[in-house]
Design an enzyme around this catalytic site. Structure first.
Site, mmCIF file in Angstrom:
data_model
loop_
_atom_site.group_PDB
_atom_site.id
_atom_site.type_symbol
_atom_site.label_atom_id
_atom_site.label_comp_id
_atom_site.label_asym_id
_atom_site.label_seq_id
_atom_site.Cartn_x
_atom_site.Cartn_y
_atom_site.Cartn_z
ATOM 1 N N GLY A 9 0.930 -1.299 0.057
ATOM 2 C CA GLY A 9 0.072 0.128 -0.062
ATOM 3 C C GLY A 9 0.826 1.534 0.089
ATOM 4 O O GLY A 9 0.312 2.207 0.622
ATOM 5 N N ALA A 10 2.061 1.293 -0.966
ATOM 6 C CA ALA A 10 2.876 2.384 -0.705
ATOM 7 C C ALA A 10 2.857 3.555 -1.636
ATOM 8 O O ALA A 10 3.228 4.393 -1.637
ATOM 9 C CB ALA A 10 4.417 1.687 -1.096
ATOM 10 N N GLY A 12 14.252 8.327 -4.756
ATOM 11 C CA GLY A 12 15.897 8.104 -5.066
ATOM 12 C C GLY A 12 16.304 6.912 -4.790
ATOM 13 O O GLY A 12 15.386 6.035 -4.295
ATOM 14 N N ASN A 38 0.959 -2.614 5.370
ATOM 15 C CA ASN A 38 0.247 -1.336 5.323
ATOM 16 C C ASN A 38 -1.092 -1.445 4.492
ATOM 17 O O ASN A 38 -1.742 -0.664 4.589
ATOM 18 C CB ASN A 38 1.160 -0.294 5.015
ATOM 19 N N SER A 72 -5.321 -0.018 13.198
ATOM 20 C CA SER A 72 -6.099 1.357 13.479
ATOM 21 C C SER A 72 -6.369 1.429 14.838
ATOM 22 O O SER A 72 -6.867 0.434 15.567
ATOM 23 C CB SER A 72 -7.270 1.256 12.498
ATOM 24 N N TYR A 113 -13.943 -3.933 9.956
ATOM 25 C CA TYR A 113 -12.767 -3.296 9.835
ATOM 26 C C TYR A 113 -11.837 -3.522 11.187
ATOM 27 O O TYR A 113 -11.004 -4.041 11.225
ATOM 28 C CB TYR A 113 -12.871 -1.923 9.432
ATOM 29 N N ALA A 173 -12.564 -5.601 13.562
ATOM 30 C CA ALA A 173 -12.264 -6.815 14.083
ATOM 31 C C ALA A 173 -11.120 -7.583 13.028
ATOM 32 O O ALA A 173 -10.281 -8.091 13.551
ATOM 33 C CB ALA A 173 -13.287 -7.836 13.446
ATOM 34 N N ALA A 174 -10.929 -6.947 11.899
ATOM 35 C CA ALA A 174 -9.914 -7.433 11.153
ATOM 36 C C ALA A 174 -8.480 -6.961 11.498
ATOM 37 O O ALA A 174 -7.615 -7.753 11.642
ATOM 38 C CB ALA A 174 -10.161 -6.869 9.503
ATOM 39 N N LYS A 175 -8.485 -5.788 11.939
ATOM 40 C CA LYS A 175 -7.315 -5.249 12.422
ATOM 41 C C LYS A 175 -6.949 -5.514 13.651
ATOM 42 O O LYS A 175 -5.820 -5.897 14.124
ATOM 43 C CB LYS A 175 -7.604 -3.626 12.721
#
Length: 251
Positions: free
Chosen positions: A14-15, A53, A89, A147, A160, A162-164
């Protein structure tokens, strides 16, 4: 402080946007070779590679693709021969569809199951895939981006959150399993509502509500969250593992 990241290979999923961009920038600034894994925005990842860079690799990665972790790891090992740090991420928000305001018990099964599976299974698959490279050298760092919703809660954030929260349990136990095999550490970072390049309008609308909860009286920006992630993923971190750390300005 020398963070001991020069020449190490760091994978950031997720960069291409939000906090992920600053995490990638932070590692690159410390001399790491950074893998910029993206889902939607190849152009954004390629632009970021030009900005930071140094040595970087732009690579696709989809949380909900069962083969994505294996493919990403193969690409990274072919490029650098090693994986030293993983930052999980990437995220599947599950709120892009209409009716996001439904009560949690009315959310269609397909939708909530996708939120759980993508966020949990995606992160765990990639964690499993990078571990052999870390064990081979007896050194590694994993930082899982969670989160504050996982511990503070939020209406509409049931699945969300619960997943985290699942990442917290995984990372805590993984810290024990990995620690016996070398200097391999696993931690969770929990940002709160954070000001990023991609949520300017939302920060203007809701920032006051969240900053009022923080002792410092303001939102953190993405670079401030990234600083904590880079430290935890560095050689300067020698003893913090199995922890879930809030980076919220004290909120």
């Amino acid at each position: 402080m020398d963070l001991g990241l020069t020449g190490r290979t760091v994978v950031v999923t997720g960069a291409s946007g939000g906090i992920g961009r600053e995490i990638a920038r932070g590692f690159a600034a410390e001399g790491a070779d950074v893998v910029l894994a993206y889902h939607h925005s190849q152009a954004g990842a390629e632009q970021l590679a030009k900005e930071v860079g140094g040595r970087s690799l732009v690579a696709p990665y989809e949380l909900d693709d069962d083969e994505a972790a294996r493919g990403l790891v193969e690409s990274v090992l072919a490029w650098s021969g090693r994986i030293d740090v993983l930052v999980n991420n990437a995220v599947h928000w599950g709120a892009a569809e209409p009716d996001a305001g439904l009560s949690f018990d009315a959310v269609p099964d397909e939708r909530w199951q996708k939120v759980i599976r993508a966020n949990v299974e995606g992160a765990l698959r990639l964690s499993r895939a990078v571990v052999p490279s870390m064990r081979e050298r007896g050194w590694g760092r994993m930082v899982h981006i969670s989160s504050s919703i996982a511990v503070d809660g939020m209406p509409g954030g049931e699945y969300y959150g619960a997943a985290k929260a699942a990442l917290h349990g995984f990372s805590r136990s993984a810290a024990f399993g990995l620690g016996k095999d070398g200097d391999i550490l696993s931690n969770v970072v929990m940002p709160g509502f954070t000001r990023t390049e991609t949520n300017v309008a939302m920060a203007e609308q809701w920032g006051g509500h969240y900053s009022a909860r923080a002792p410092i009286g303001r939102l953190l920006d993405a670079a401030e969250v990234a600083g904590a992630v880079v430290y935890l993923g560095s050689a300067a971190n020698t003893g913090i593992t199995g922890q879930a750390i809030k980076v919220t300005g004290g909120a």
